[in-house]
Design a protein around this motif. Structure first.
Motif, PDB file in Angstrom:
ATOM      1  N   ARG A  79       0.850  -1.185   0.000  1.00  0.00           N
ATOM      2  CA  ARG A  79       0.000   0.000   0.000  1.00  0.00           C
ATOM      3  C   ARG A  79       0.888   1.237   0.000  1.00  0.00           C
ATOM      4  O   ARG A  79       2.011   1.201   0.497  1.00  0.00           O
ATOM      5  CB  ARG A  79      -0.945   0.019   1.207  1.00  0.00           C
ATOM      6  CG  ARG A  79      -2.046  -1.027   1.132  1.00  0.00           C
ATOM      7  CD  ARG A  79      -2.975  -0.985   2.337  1.00  0.00           C
ATOM      8  NE  ARG A  79      -4.113  -1.866   2.141  1.00  0.00           N
ATOM      9  CZ  ARG A  79      -5.263  -1.479   1.585  1.00  0.00           C
ATOM     10  NH1 ARG A  79      -5.420  -0.222   1.194  1.00  0.00           N
ATOM     11  NH2 ARG A  79      -6.257  -2.345   1.422  1.00  0.00           N
ATOM     12  N   ILE A 127       1.026   5.363   0.944  1.00  0.00           N
ATOM     13  CA  ILE A 127       0.461   6.544   1.607  1.00  0.00           C
ATOM     14  C   ILE A 127       0.582   7.727   0.651  1.00  0.00           C
ATOM     15  O   ILE A 127       1.691   8.079   0.227  1.00  0.00           O
ATOM     16  CB  ILE A 127       1.202   6.828   2.922  1.00  0.00           C
ATOM     17  CG1 ILE A 127       1.068   5.624   3.873  1.00  0.00           C
ATOM     18  CG2 ILE A 127       0.675   8.102   3.579  1.00  0.00           C
ATOM     19  CD1 ILE A 127       1.977   5.698   5.079  1.00  0.00           C
ATOM     20  N   TYR A 180       7.065  12.398   4.586  1.00  0.00           N
ATOM     21  CA  TYR A 180       7.017  11.484   3.444  1.00  0.00           C
ATOM     22  C   TYR A 180       8.034  11.848   2.362  1.00  0.00           C
ATOM     23  O   TYR A 180       7.963  11.344   1.243  1.00  0.00           O
ATOM     24  CB  TYR A 180       5.616  11.475   2.852  1.00  0.00           C
ATOM     25  CG  TYR A 180       4.562  11.059   3.847  1.00  0.00           C
ATOM     26  CD1 TYR A 180       4.623   9.824   4.494  1.00  0.00           C
ATOM     27  CD2 TYR A 180       3.512  11.910   4.176  1.00  0.00           C
ATOM     28  CE1 TYR A 180       3.671   9.440   5.425  1.00  0.00           C
ATOM     29  CE2 TYR A 180       2.543  11.537   5.107  1.00  0.00           C
ATOM     30  CZ  TYR A 180       2.636  10.308   5.723  1.00  0.00           C
ATOM     31  OH  TYR A 180       1.690   9.935   6.649  1.00  0.00           O
ATOM     32  N   ARG A 214       6.539   6.262   2.305  1.00  0.00           N
ATOM     33  CA  ARG A 214       5.182   6.109   1.781  1.00  0.00           C
ATOM     34  C   ARG A 214       4.728   4.644   1.730  1.00  0.00           C
ATOM     35  O   ARG A 214       3.540   4.364   1.623  1.00  0.00           O
ATOM     36  CB  ARG A 214       5.086   6.694   0.371  1.00  0.00           C
ATOM     37  CG  ARG A 214       5.326   8.187   0.321  1.00  0.00           C
ATOM     38  CD  ARG A 214       4.981   8.794  -1.028  1.00  0.00           C
ATOM     39  NE  ARG A 214       5.109  10.240  -0.954  1.00  0.00           N
ATOM     40  CZ  ARG A 214       4.196  11.047  -0.433  1.00  0.00           C
ATOM     41  NH1 ARG A 214       3.070  10.522   0.027  1.00  0.00           N
ATOM     42  NH2 ARG A 214       4.386  12.346  -0.385  1.00  0.00           N
ATOM     43  N   SER A 254       3.672   1.040   2.840  1.00  0.00           N
ATOM     44  CA  SER A 254       3.011   0.475   4.013  1.00  0.00           C
ATOM     45  C   SER A 254       2.319  -0.819   3.617  1.00  0.00           C
ATOM     46  O   SER A 254       2.124  -1.105   2.432  1.00  0.00           O
ATOM     47  CB  SER A 254       1.980   1.470   4.570  1.00  0.00           C
ATOM     48  OG  SER A 254       1.210   0.905   5.605  1.00  0.00           O
ATOM     49  N   SER A 255       1.955  -1.598   4.596  1.00  0.00           N
ATOM     50  CA  SER A 255       1.125  -2.791   4.355  1.00  0.00           C
ATOM     51  C   SER A 255      -0.232  -2.664   5.041  1.00  0.00           C
ATOM     52  O   SER A 255      -1.073  -3.559   4.922  1.00  0.00           O
ATOM     53  CB  SER A 255       1.845  -4.050   4.868  1.00  0.00           C
ATOM     54  OG  SER A 255       2.084  -3.950   6.258  1.00  0.00           O
ATOM     55  N   THR A 256      -0.439  -1.545   5.739  1.00  0.00           N
ATOM     56  CA  THR A 256      -1.666  -1.385   6.531  1.00  0.00           C
ATOM     57  C   THR A 256      -2.466  -0.142   6.197  1.00  0.00           C
ATOM     58  O   THR A 256      -3.656  -0.078   6.520  1.00  0.00           O
ATOM     59  CB  THR A 256      -1.322  -1.342   8.031  1.00  0.00           C
ATOM     60  OG1 THR A 256      -0.418  -0.240   8.278  1.00  0.00           O
ATOM     61  CG2 THR A 256      -0.664  -2.642   8.475  1.00  0.00           C
ATOM     62  N   GLU A 257      -1.863   0.863   5.558  1.00  0.00           N
ATOM     63  CA  GLU A 257      -2.597   2.092   5.255  1.00  0.00           C
ATOM     64  C   GLU A 257      -2.216   2.606   3.879  1.00  0.00           C
ATOM     65  O   GLU A 257      -1.168   2.263   3.339  1.00  0.00           O
ATOM     66  CB  GLU A 257      -2.334   3.164   6.316  1.00  0.00           C
ATOM     67  CG  GLU A 257      -0.881   3.572   6.445  1.00  0.00           C
ATOM     68  CD  GLU A 257      -0.667   4.663   7.480  1.00  0.00           C
ATOM     69  OE1 GLU A 257      -1.371   5.685   7.411  1.00  0.00           O
ATOM     70  OE2 GLU A 257       0.207   4.489   8.360  1.00  0.00           O
ATOM     71  N   GLY A 258      -3.108   3.417   3.319  1.00  0.00           N
ATOM     72  CA  GLY A 258      -2.841   3.993   2.016  1.00  0.00           C
ATOM     73  C   GLY A 258      -3.553   3.252   0.896  1.00  0.00           C
ATOM     74  O   GLY A 258      -4.414   2.394   1.125  1.00  0.00           O
ATOM     75  N   GLU A 259      -3.172   3.584  -0.326  1.00  0.00           N
ATOM     76  CA  GLU A 259      -3.795   3.026  -1.525  1.00  0.00           C
ATOM     77  C   GLU A 259      -3.222   1.640  -1.831  1.00  0.00           C
ATOM     78  O   GLU A 259      -2.005   1.453  -1.869  1.00  0.00           O
ATOM     79  CB  GLU A 259      -3.556   3.939  -2.723  1.00  0.00           C
ATOM     80  CG  GLU A 259      -4.181   5.316  -2.606  1.00  0.00           C
ATOM     81  CD  GLU A 259      -5.675   5.291  -2.851  1.00  0.00           C
ATOM     82  OE1 GLU A 259      -6.185   4.258  -3.336  1.00  0.00           O
ATOM     83  OE2 GLU A 259      -6.326   6.316  -2.567  1.00  0.00           O
TER      84      GLU A 259
END
Length: 233
Positions: free
Chosen positions: A16, A18, A25, A112, A114-119
């Protein structure tokens, strides 16, 4: 150090990104690489300047501040402009070249990632998300634009239209700032070009980009105002 890896839907199935904007970032940058096809969108917000690289070649930049690490378009609520340059927007993705094939790479050490938030980058069954499709389009536009910039820069140099400039700026608090090491279009030489030279620039599609760059220089006043507000905050 960047940790670039070729993107794939197996190793990166949970990836994912962010997309919020902020210093945390990596958005605290003074400038971003750009290309003539982007000048129309940029000139409403940022000064567009040219910089000479260590190898002697020139590149176009959208300017966000007056010193390294300064982005006057960043605020508590993110990026304060309606258009973000593609070189910023596409992060943390980039293009890798394998022979003649273009491959999408990702910087796994980017804040940016992530594995838990974002696109989400991939769908649950491995397909690409709309977000990744948009990133692919941005990367291709940026890659093609940078490639096409070579002809544009060559034309500017052939017509001797690039000139260095130094901007000495006194801020409201009395501090002195100098911006140096950049180039802009020499307007008098442009005005003095003969018909064949202007026709050549027009036919190549460069004339509009030249005038967009010239128009963008009026944004220096707004950039100074941003600097003054930042100092007063």
């Amino acid at each position: 150090m960047p940790n670039h890896a070729q993107l794939n839907n197996v190793s990166h199935k949970d990836l994912r990104i962010i997309t919020a904007r902020g210093a945390q970032y990596g958005d605290s940058v003074m400038s971003a690489l750009t290309f003539p096809g982007e000048f129309r969108d940029l000139q409403a917000h940022y000064p567009i300047v040219f910089r000479k690289s260590a190898d002697g070649s020139f590149e176009a930049l959208a300017l966000f501040g007056f010193q390294e690490g300064e982005n006057l378009f960043l605020g508590p609520r993110g990026w304060k402009a309606n258009y973000i340059p593609l070189a910023i927007e596409r992060q943390p993705f980039l293009i890798g070249i394998n022979g003649e094939e273009l491959m999408v790479h990702v910087d796994l050490d980017s804040p940016r990632v992530s594995s838990t938030e974002g696109e989400a980058v991939f769908l649950p069954h491995g397909g690409t998300t709309e977000y990744l499709e948009n990133v692919n389009s941005m990367l291709l536009a940026l890659h093609n634009g940078i490639q096409q910039s070579r002809g544009f820069i060559a034309a500017l140099l052939h017509c001797e239209l690039l000139e260095s400039f130094v901007a000495d700026i006194e801020l409201d608090d009395g501090s002195q700032n100098r911006l140096a090491g950049f180039y802009t279009i020499h307007e008098e030489r442009l005005a003095a070009l003969g018909g064949p030279a202007l026709e050549g620039l027009h036919r190549a599609g460069y004339l509009q980009a030249i005038y967009m760059q010239i128009a963008s220089m009026s944004n220096f006043r707004a950039l100074i105002d941003r600097k003054n507000r930042a100092n007063a905050a």
